[in-house]
Scaffold this motif. Structure first.
Motif, mmCIF file in Angstrom:
data_model
loop_
_atom_site.group_PDB
_atom_site.id
_atom_site.type_symbol
_atom_site.label_atom_id
_atom_site.label_comp_id
_atom_site.label_asym_id
_atom_site.label_seq_id
_atom_site.Cartn_x
_atom_site.Cartn_y
_atom_site.Cartn_z
ATOM 1 N N ALA A 334 -11.142 -127.938 34.864
ATOM 2 C CA ALA A 334 -11.541 -126.287 35.127
ATOM 3 C C ALA A 334 -11.064 -126.070 33.586
ATOM 4 O O ALA A 334 -9.833 -126.011 32.949
ATOM 5 C CB ALA A 334 -10.465 -125.943 35.870
ATOM 6 N N VAL A 335 -12.031 -125.161 32.770
ATOM 7 C CA VAL A 335 -12.115 -125.059 31.402
ATOM 8 C C VAL A 335 -11.260 -123.602 31.257
ATOM 9 O O VAL A 335 -11.792 -122.665 31.963
ATOM 10 C CB VAL A 335 -13.354 -124.987 30.838
ATOM 11 C CG1 VAL A 335 -13.363 -124.504 29.363
ATOM 12 C CG2 VAL A 335 -13.906 -126.266 30.842
ATOM 13 N N ALA A 336 -10.279 -123.447 30.639
ATOM 14 C CA ALA A 336 -9.657 -122.289 30.626
ATOM 15 C C ALA A 336 -9.917 -121.594 29.141
ATOM 16 O O ALA A 336 -9.888 -120.394 28.989
ATOM 17 C CB ALA A 336 -7.990 -122.620 30.499
ATOM 18 N N LYS A 495 -5.052 -115.123 43.856
ATOM 19 C CA LYS A 495 -6.142 -116.132 44.110
ATOM 20 C C LYS A 495 -6.724 -116.921 42.749
ATOM 21 O O LYS A 495 -6.851 -116.194 41.660
ATOM 22 C CB LYS A 495 -7.454 -115.516 44.888
ATOM 23 C CG LYS A 495 -7.187 -114.996 46.328
ATOM 24 C CD LYS A 495 -8.426 -114.586 46.994
ATOM 25 C CE LYS A 495 -8.244 -114.053 48.438
ATOM 26 N NZ LYS A 495 -9.467 -113.838 48.896
ATOM 27 N N ILE A 496 -6.816 -118.121 43.007
ATOM 28 C CA ILE A 496 -7.205 -118.856 41.705
ATOM 29 C C ILE A 496 -8.808 -118.658 41.715
ATOM 30 O O ILE A 496 -9.460 -118.531 42.786
ATOM 31 C CB ILE A 496 -7.180 -120.392 42.131
ATOM 32 C CG1 ILE A 496 -5.556 -120.768 42.141
ATOM 33 C CG2 ILE A 496 -7.835 -120.934 40.773
ATOM 34 C CD1 ILE A 496 -5.399 -122.232 42.314
ATOM 35 N N PRO A 497 -9.186 -118.036 40.486
ATOM 36 C CA PRO A 497 -10.611 -117.722 40.159
ATOM 37 C C PRO A 497 -11.588 -118.752 40.400
ATOM 38 O O PRO A 497 -11.225 -120.021 40.711
ATOM 39 C CB PRO A 497 -10.580 -117.350 38.826
ATOM 40 C CG PRO A 497 -9.158 -117.671 38.154
ATOM 41 C CD PRO A 497 -8.295 -117.863 39.276
ATOM 42 N N GLU A 498 -12.938 -118.560 40.538
ATOM 43 C CA GLU A 498 -13.870 -119.471 40.790
ATOM 44 C C GLU A 498 -13.966 -120.572 39.863
ATOM 45 O O GLU A 498 -14.277 -121.720 40.298
ATOM 46 C CB GLU A 498 -15.022 -118.722 41.028
ATOM 47 C CG GLU A 498 -15.476 -117.784 42.187
ATOM 48 C CD GLU A 498 -16.703 -117.264 42.164
ATOM 49 O OE1 GLU A 498 -17.458 -117.654 41.241
ATOM 50 O OE2 GLU A 498 -16.939 -116.457 43.109
ATOM 51 N N ASN A 499 -13.463 -120.444 38.647
ATOM 52 C CA ASN A 499 -13.402 -121.480 37.684
ATOM 53 C C ASN A 499 -12.578 -122.383 37.844
ATOM 54 O O ASN A 499 -12.084 -123.618 37.144
ATOM 55 C CB ASN A 499 -13.449 -120.801 36.228
ATOM 56 C CG ASN A 499 -11.838 -120.238 35.919
ATOM 57 O OD1 ASN A 499 -11.079 -120.209 36.676
ATOM 58 N ND2 ASN A 499 -11.927 -119.449 34.731
ATOM 59 N N GLU A 507 -0.946 -120.178 30.406
ATOM 60 C CA GLU A 507 -0.708 -119.310 29.586
ATOM 61 C C GLU A 507 0.201 -119.721 28.350
ATOM 62 O O GLU A 507 1.093 -120.283 28.374
ATOM 63 C CB GLU A 507 -0.100 -118.085 30.362
ATOM 64 C CG GLU A 507 1.227 -118.608 30.956
ATOM 65 C CD GLU A 507 1.807 -117.432 31.863
ATOM 66 O OE1 GLU A 507 1.144 -116.574 31.969
ATOM 67 O OE2 GLU A 507 2.802 -117.721 32.481
ATOM 68 N N GLY A 508 0.119 -119.198 27.166
ATOM 69 C CA GLY A 508 0.748 -119.820 26.073
ATOM 70 C C GLY A 508 0.190 -120.814 25.227
ATOM 71 O O GLY A 508 0.464 -121.149 24.362
ATOM 72 N N LEU A 509 -0.944 -121.395 25.932
ATOM 73 C CA LEU A 509 -1.541 -122.581 25.401
ATOM 74 C C LEU A 509 -2.956 -122.321 25.228
ATOM 75 O O LEU A 509 -3.562 -122.406 24.154
ATOM 76 C CB LEU A 509 -1.535 -123.937 26.472
ATOM 77 C CG LEU A 509 -2.051 -125.136 25.942
ATOM 78 C CD1 LEU A 509 -1.546 -125.584 24.657
ATOM 79 C CD2 LEU A 509 -1.953 -126.113 26.950
ATOM 80 N N ALA A 510 -3.712 -121.755 26.397
ATOM 81 C CA ALA A 510 -4.978 -121.322 26.125
ATOM 82 C C ALA A 510 -5.112 -119.967 25.070
ATOM 83 O O ALA A 510 -6.411 -119.944 24.530
ATOM 84 C CB ALA A 510 -5.842 -120.916 27.287
ATOM 85 N N ASP A 511 -3.876 -119.220 24.959
ATOM 86 C CA ASP A 511 -4.156 -118.099 24.212
ATOM 87 C C ASP A 511 -2.843 -118.239 23.039
ATOM 88 O O ASP A 511 -2.623 -117.398 22.374
ATOM 89 C CB ASP A 511 -3.790 -116.966 25.057
ATOM 90 C CG ASP A 511 -2.666 -117.122 25.677
ATOM 91 O OD1 ASP A 511 -1.923 -117.941 25.937
ATOM 92 O OD2 ASP A 511 -2.218 -116.061 26.263
ATOM 93 N N HIS A 512 -2.709 -119.463 22.633
ATOM 94 C CA HIS A 512 -1.876 -119.889 21.376
ATOM 95 C C HIS A 512 -2.505 -119.036 20.301
ATOM 96 O O HIS A 512 -3.686 -118.684 20.007
ATOM 97 C CB HIS A 512 -1.850 -121.337 21.102
ATOM 98 C CG HIS A 512 -2.897 -122.060 20.673
ATOM 99 N ND1 HIS A 512 -3.343 -121.700 19.121
ATOM 100 C CD2 HIS A 512 -3.896 -122.679 21.324
ATOM 101 C CE1 HIS A 512 -4.467 -122.528 19.226
ATOM 102 N NE2 HIS A 512 -4.683 -123.014 20.184
ATOM 103 N N PRO A 513 -1.502 -118.788 19.120
ATOM 104 C CA PRO A 513 -1.991 -117.993 18.060
ATOM 105 C C PRO A 513 -2.730 -118.470 17.006
ATOM 106 O O PRO A 513 -3.448 -117.849 15.904
ATOM 107 C CB PRO A 513 -0.788 -117.145 17.581
ATOM 108 C CG PRO A 513 0.220 -118.466 17.704
ATOM 109 C CD PRO A 513 -0.062 -119.045 19.158
#
Length: 742
Positions: A334-336, A495-499, A507-513
Motif C-alpha cells: 500500500a503506497v503511502a 476508515k482505511i482509504p481505498e489505497n 505519519e512522520g515517515l511518509a511526510d518527513h522533511p
C-alpha cells in the motif's frame, strides 16, 4: 463508529447477575429484557455510533439564566461584580486547557485576568472541537482548533460592551478603548464591564468581530500561572476517581485477558463470601464484582479464579508478533508516498545503506487508573468520569442504557493522565452497563494490572529502509516498508482509504522533511491480535525514531557531521532548520563536553509543531544509559502560554524517554506479561534529565503542544548512544546488554 476489536460478545445468552444475599443459583436464567440489554452491550463493544452532542476552577452546572449575567455566547459570562467566567468544553488532563481557553477569551475581551475564572462546560454542540466535529479532546487540537472561535467569543463580548458604553455616553464606539475589564472614554471616563452588562445584553451579537494582532496581545504569549493549580495543590480538585454519590457500589472487573477470550468457569460463591461483596455480574467484557468499597470488590474479583478460554489468540507470543510483522513487511504494497523512482535502487551504482528498526506494543500507563461512576435511573443516565470524549459518550451510553442521547449527562472531571487512552469508551460503557443491570450507582475502577492487560496499546511496528547515496554521501533514493497494526481500523470511527494506507502508521515517515529526490514508502498491515489505540503522538512516536535514526546512519556513512548533514537536506524546510539550529546552538553542539558525555539530535514535525531535541548522554561500562540533559527548541506558531509549552515539552520528554529506556508490552501464551510499574517502569525522579526549552517567536498559525515533544527524544538518545559507543541500537526499548563493555 468506535470499535473494540474482537471483544467478548457471546456472553449475553449465558450471563447471570446475582446478589450476595440472594439464594439464586449462579446460573439463574436471564430475563428477556436483561438478555436484550446484554446483547446490545456485546454489540456495542464491537461497534457503536458517534452521537451528535447535544475558586477559579469549577464544574459548570447549566448555563446561567440570571438576568444580571451577561452571556453573549456559550464561552463566557460576566456578572455585575466584573467577574468573568469562561467555560471550557475540552478535558483537562494536565495539558493546560483550563488556562489556555480562558487566556484566549480574556485576551480578546481585554478582561482583568485577576477576575477570570474557569468552569468545565457541559456536553453541548456549542463546545464541539471544530477539527473533530464533536466535543472531544485529543490530537493536540484544543488551542489550534479553538484559536478563532474562542477568540471571536471574547471579541464579540468586548464589542458589545463598548457599544453599550458608547450609547450611555452618546459617543462613537471608535472613540473608546478597553483595558483590564473597563471601557475607557474621552477625558479618561471609565465604566467597568460589570456596570455595562445589563445594557450590553440587549445588543445584537456581532458575527465576525475583528481579532487582535499578535503585537497587541497583553495576556497571550506571557507566562501565566494555571487556574487549576491551586485546587490540585490544596486537594479540592476533583478527578474522576474522586467521584462519589450516596448508595454507590464499587466495581472491580476480571476483564478478558486478550481480545476474544471468554470465561469458561468462575467461582462466584467464593467472591460473594468476601465481606462487603453485593453482586457478581457477567457482562461481555468480563465478570464484575460489586461491593461496598474498592478493597472488598478487588478481593471478591480475585476470588473468582476465572478459567479463561483464550480462543484464537491462545498462542499469542512475542514470536508470533514478530512473525506477523515480518510477513506484513515482506508484502507491504500500500503506497503511502512515491516520488521519482526507486525501482533500480538495488542495481544502481549508488552506495547502498539498509537497516531495520523495531518498536514494541506500549501501554499508556496513566497515573490515575481508569474509572467511571455511572448512575442509570429510569430513562436517564449520569456519569462522572475523566474522559477525552464527552460528546461521543452521550450517543454511546444512550445505546448502552437504551435511552435517548439527550438523557445522558456527562460530568467531565479532571484526568490523571490521558495520552489518548481515555478517548476509548470501554470504561464508561462497562460502568453504565453495570449500573443498569444492578439498579445502583456503580463506580468502576480498573486496577493497574487491569489497565495494563486491558488492551488499547500503541501498535508494535517495524520498518525496513534502503537508501542510495551519491558520491557526496547525500541520499539519492529512499525506500521504506512499514509493518504495523491499523489504528484507523481499530478505532471504529475511521476508515482505511481505498489505497490501503493507514495514515497514522506512516505519519512522520511518509511526510518527513528531508529533500530526497526518489522515495517510496509502503505500508503492510499486520494484526497479531491485541487491540491498538492512539498513544501520545500516535505514529510519530515510532516513525521519528525510525527516520531520525536512519538519517544519522546515512550521515555516518557519508562521514559527515549529523547536524550539517541534516541542514543540507532541509533547504526547503525553514521551520525545521530553525529549531534544529537553535537546539544545537543552545546545547553546545561541537563544543567540548564533560568526559564521557556525548550528544545526539533529532527533529520532527507533528500536529503542526516543529521540535528539535539534543540529548546529552553517557553510557557506563555496564551498559547503563544516563541522559543528563535535553535541550529542546520548539516552533508551535503563535503561543498562548509559554509556561505550559515548556512544561508540556518536559512532560513529553519524560513520557518518550520512559518508553525508549523501558517501555514494552509483550505476550506469552496469549496473555500480557507486564502488570505494574515494577515490570513496566517509568522514569524515576533520580533519572530525570535537566530539560531546557527554547520557544521560537512566530506569527504562524498555532500548532499542538501536548504531543510534539515526544517523537524526537528516542532518536536523539539513540544517536547520542552511537556517538558514545559506536553501536547503533535499532530497537526500543534500548538493549543495555548490547552496550556492556568487556
Amino acid at each position: 463508529m468506535f470499535r473494540q476489536q474482537d471483544t467478548v460478545g457471546t456472553l449475553a445468552d449465558s450471563v447471570a447477575t446475582s446478589d450476595a444475599d440472594s439464594a439464586a443459583a449462579p446460573t439463574s436464567p436471564v430475563s428477556p429484557s436483561r438478555r436484550s440489554l446484554l446483547k446490545g452491550g456485546a454489540a456495542l463493544s464491537l461497534s457503536f455510533v458517534l452521537p451528535l452532542a447535544g475558586g477559579r476552577m469549577a464544574q459548570a452546572a447549566e448555563p446561567a439564566a440570571a438576568t444580571n449575567t451577561f452571556a453573549p455566547n456559550a464561552w463566557l459570562r460576566i456578572t455585575p461584580d466584573n467577574r468573568v467566567t469562561v467555560l471550557c468544553g475540552s478535558a483537562e488532563m494536565g495539558q493546560g486547557v483550563l488556562t489556555a481557553i480562558p487566556m484566549m477569551v480574556a485576551e480578546e475581551l481585554d478582561a482583568d485576568w485577576a477576575l477570570v475564572s474557569v468552569e468545565q462546560a457541559p456536553v453541548d454542540q456549542a463546545y464541539n472541537n471544530p477539527m473533530f466535529g464533536m466535543q472531544a479532546t485529543g490530537g493536540s487540537t484544543t488551542v489550534r482548533a479553538h484559536w478563532t472561535p474562542v477568540r471571536q467569543a471574547g471579541a464579540a463580548a468586548r464589542q458589545m460592551l463598548v457599544a453599550a458604553a458608547a450609547q450611555r455616553w452618546g459617543v462613537a464606539p471608535t472613540s473608546l478603548r478597553t483595558e483590564r475589564g473597563q471601557v475607557i472614554g474621552p477625558n479618561g471616563k471609565k465604566a467597568s464591564y460589570g456596570s455595562l452588562v445589563a445594557d450590553a445584553a440587549k445588543l445584537p451579537v456581532p458575527e465576525k468581530p475583528a481579532l487582535k494582532a499578535r503585537k497587541d496581545f497583553r495576556i497571550m504569549g506571557k507566562p501565566t500561572r494555571r487556574l487549576d493549580s491551586a485546587a490540585k495543590i490544596n486537594g479540592t480538585a476533583k478527578f474522576g476517581i474522586d467521584a462519589q454519590v450516596d448508595g454507590m457500589l464499587v466495581a472491580v472487573m476480571a476483564r478478558a485477558p486478550i481480545a476474544g477470550a471468554k470465561p469458561k468457569a468462575f467461582d462466584e460463591a467464593k467472591a460473594k463470601a468476601v465481606p462487603g461483596v453485593r453482586k457478581v455480574i457477567a457482562i461481555p467484557s468480563g465478570v464484575a464484582v460489586l461491593a461496598d468499597g474498592y478493597w472488598a470488590a478487588k478481593q471478591g474479583r480475585d476470588a473468582l479464579a476465572i478459567d479463561w478460554d483464550l480462543g484464537s489468540h491462545a498462542d499469542l507470543s512475542a514470536e508470533k508478533v514478530s512473525t506477523t510483522l515480518d510477513q506484513a513487511l515482506k508484502s507491504a504494497s500500500a503506497v503511502a508516498k512515491e516520488e521519482g523512482s526507486v525501482k533500480d535502487l538495488a542495481g544502481s551504482t549508488a552506495r547502498q545503506i539498509s537497516a531495520q528498526y523495531d518498536v514494541p506494543y506500549l501501554a499508556h500507563a496513566c497515573m490515575e487508573p481508569l474509572n467511571c461512576l455511572a448512575w442509570v435511573r429510569g430513562d436517564e443516565v449520569t456519569i462522572w468520569a475523566g474522559t477525552q470524549s464527552q460528546g461521543p459518550s452521550q450517543g454511546i451510553l444512550g445505546q448502552v442504557a437504551q435511552v435517548t442521547p439527550a438523557k445522558v449527562k456527562v460530568n467531565t472531571l479532571l484526568l490523571g493522565g490521558g495520552f489518548g487512552r481515555r478517548f476509548a469508551p470501554d470504561f464508561t460503557i462497562d460502568a453504565t452497563l453495570l449500573s443498569k443491570l444492578s439498579g445502583s450507582p456503580v463506580k468502576l475502577i480498573y486496577t493497574r494490572e487491569d489497565d495494563m492487560a486491558a488492551g488499547y496499546y500503541r501498535p508494535a511496528s517495524r520498518v525496513r529502509f534502503e537508501a542510495g547515496l551519491d558520491d557526496r554521501g547525500r541520499p539519492m533514493a529512499l525506500r521504506a516498508e512499514v509493518a504495523s497494526p491499523s489504528i484507523m481500523a481499530a478505532s471504529g470511527f475511521m476508515k482505511i482509504p481505498e489505497n490501503g494506507v493507514d495514515s497514522m502508521a506512516v505519519e512522520g515517515l511518509a511526510d518527513h522533511p528531508y529533500a530526497i529526490p526518489n522515495q517510496r514508502v509502503a505500508y503492510g498491515r499486520a494484526e497479531p491480535g491485541p487491540q491498538v489505540w492512539f498513544w501520545r503522538s500516535v505514529g510519530h512516536s515510532q516513525n521519528a525514531f525510525f527516520i531520525e535514526s536512519f538519517i544519522d546512519e546515512l550521515a555516518q556513512a557519508a562521514k559527515a557531521d549529523p547536524l550539517k548533514y541534516r541542514l543540507a537536506l532541509l533547504d526547503k524546510q525553514p521551520r525545521a532548520r530553525q529549531v534544529l539550529e537553535l537546539a544545537a546552538a543552545k546545547a553546545g553542539w561541537g563544543k567540548p563536553l564533560a568526559k564521557g558525555h556525548h550528544l545526539g539530535l533529532a527533529v520532527a514535525e507533528s500536529f503542526g509543531t516543529f521540535v528539535a531535541e539534543v540529548a546529552e548522554v553517557s553510557v557506563g561500562q555496564d551498559g547503563a544509559i544516563r541522559v543528563h540533559k535535553v535541550t529542546a527548541a520548539v516552533d508551535c506558531g503563535q503561543t498562548v502560554n509559554p509556561q505550559t509549552i515548556a512544561r508540556q515539552i518536559e512532560g513529553a520528554v519524560v513520557y518518550g524517554l520512559s518508553a525508549a529506556l523501558y517501555g514494552r508490552i509483550s505476550f506469552k501464551d496469549g496473555k500480557v506479561e507486564q502488570s505494574n510499574f515494577h515490570d513496566y517502569p517509568v522514569l524515576r525522579m533520580n533519572e530525570m534529565p535537566k530539560v531546557e526549552v527554547h520557544i521560537v517567536a512566530s506569527d504562524e498559525a498555532p500548532g499542538g503542544i501536548g504531543e510534539p515533544g515526544t517523537p524526537p527524544i528516542a532518536p536523539a538518545v539513540a544517536n547520542a548512544i552511537f556517538a558514545a559507543t559506536g553501536k547503533r541500537l535499532r530497537q526500543l526499548p534500548f538493549d543495555t546488554d548490547a552496550l556492556k563493555q568487556a
